[in-house]
Structures are given as structure tokens and as C-alpha cells.
Scaffold this motif. Structure first.
Motif, mmCIF file in Angstrom:
data_model
loop_
_atom_site.group_PDB
_atom_site.id
_atom_site.type_symbol
_atom_site.label_atom_id
_atom_site.label_comp_id
_atom_site.label_asym_id
_atom_site.label_seq_id
_atom_site.Cartn_x
_atom_site.Cartn_y
_atom_site.Cartn_z
ATOM 1 N N CYS A 96 0.864 -1.169 0.000
ATOM 2 C CA CYS A 96 0.000 0.000 0.000
ATOM 3 C C CYS A 96 0.910 1.232 0.000
ATOM 4 O O CYS A 96 1.957 1.223 0.659
ATOM 5 N N ALA A 97 0.515 2.277 -0.724
ATOM 6 C CA ALA A 97 1.335 3.478 -0.798
ATOM 7 C C ALA A 97 0.456 4.725 -0.814
ATOM 8 O O ALA A 97 -0.681 4.675 -1.293
ATOM 9 N N ALA A 98 1.010 5.821 -0.312
ATOM 10 C CA ALA A 98 0.277 7.088 -0.251
ATOM 11 C C ALA A 98 1.081 8.195 -0.916
ATOM 12 O O ALA A 98 2.291 8.296 -0.714
ATOM 13 N N SER A 99 0.383 9.026 -1.697
ATOM 14 C CA SER A 99 1.030 10.120 -2.406
ATOM 15 C C SER A 99 0.304 11.428 -2.138
ATOM 16 O O SER A 99 -0.914 11.498 -2.253
ATOM 17 N N SER A 100 1.092 12.461 -1.827
ATOM 18 C CA SER A 100 0.519 13.804 -1.679
ATOM 19 C C SER A 100 0.828 14.659 -2.895
ATOM 20 O O SER A 100 0.652 15.883 -2.854
#
Length: 126
Positions: A96-100
Motif C-alpha cells: 500500500c502506498a500514499a502520495s501527496s
């Protein structure tokens, strides 16, 4: 600092289903585009699916389109990946990955994502 924790991996027979979940903490979840990637032995990391911040627009790799569904629950800081009709070639560690990053960034590029979970193993037997 955003922390991501995946769960739901395991061993399943070909044709079966699994649901992966990723819980985020330490940030404003609704501000992040979320993605799922996978890494199989001997192969490069591969984009699987992504979902954007608020309207929930989704995009999938061709290899999983029609079989996988990504969704998010901003109230619970959770992103999920429902996987159906699994194939042996889906075997991998799923991240799982998060990008701003901005909306125009390439959501299929892992470098766009600055926060990653530890991964969960998915094994599909033939």
C-alpha cells in the motif's frame, strides 16, 4: 509521518478471492492519493491500482482490470483491494502506498508515492 499497515494476504487457490486492507495513521488520509503495488521474486515492482483523494476516481493495471477493485473509506483511514479470479501470476508481496503529489502526477509511478507499508504476501496456487 504517515504510517501504513497492510493486512489480508495469504494463500489461496487459483480462481479464489482475497481482500487486502491498508490502514493509515499520522496524517490527513483524505489528502492522499492511495495506490497498491506488488513485487514478485525476480521481477520489478509493478503498479496494480490507484484511487484519488475525494471523488474516488480509480485506475488499474491492464493485468488486473476487471478482477481487482480498489476502494477507500476516508472516515476509517482505510484503502482496500478486493481481488477476485486470482491467478498464480498474481503471487507477490502487495504494498500500500500514499502520495501527496499533484493531481497531474503519474499515479502508476512508484516514485510519486512517499509513504509505503511493509507489504503483505499473496500466494496463489495452481
Amino acid at each position: 509521518q504517515v504510517q501504513l499497515v497492510e493486512s489480508g494476504g495469504g494463500l489461496v487457490q487459483a480462481g479464489g478471492s482475497l481482500r487486502l486492507s491498508c490502514v493509515a495513521s499520522g496524517g490527513t488520509f483524505s489528502r492522499y492519493r492511495m495506490g497498491w503495488f506488488r513485487h514478485a521474486p525476480g521481477k520489478e515492482r509493478e503498479f496494480v491500482a490507484t484511487i484519488n483523494w475525494s471523488f474516488g476516481s480509480t485506475y488499474y493495471a491492464d493485468s488486473v482490470k476487471g478482477r481487482f477493485t480498489i476502494s477507500r473509506d476516508n472516515a476509517r483511514n482505510t484503502v482496500s483491494l478486493q481481488m477476485s479470479s486470482l491467478k498464480p501470476e498474481d503471487t507477490a508481496v502487495y504494498y500500500c502506498a500514499a502520495s501527496s503529489g499533484p493531481y497531474y502526477s503519474d499515479a502508476t509511478d512508484g516514485q510519486v508515492y512517499e509513504h509505503w507499508g511493509q507489504g503483505t504476501q499473496v500466494t496463489v496456487s495452481s
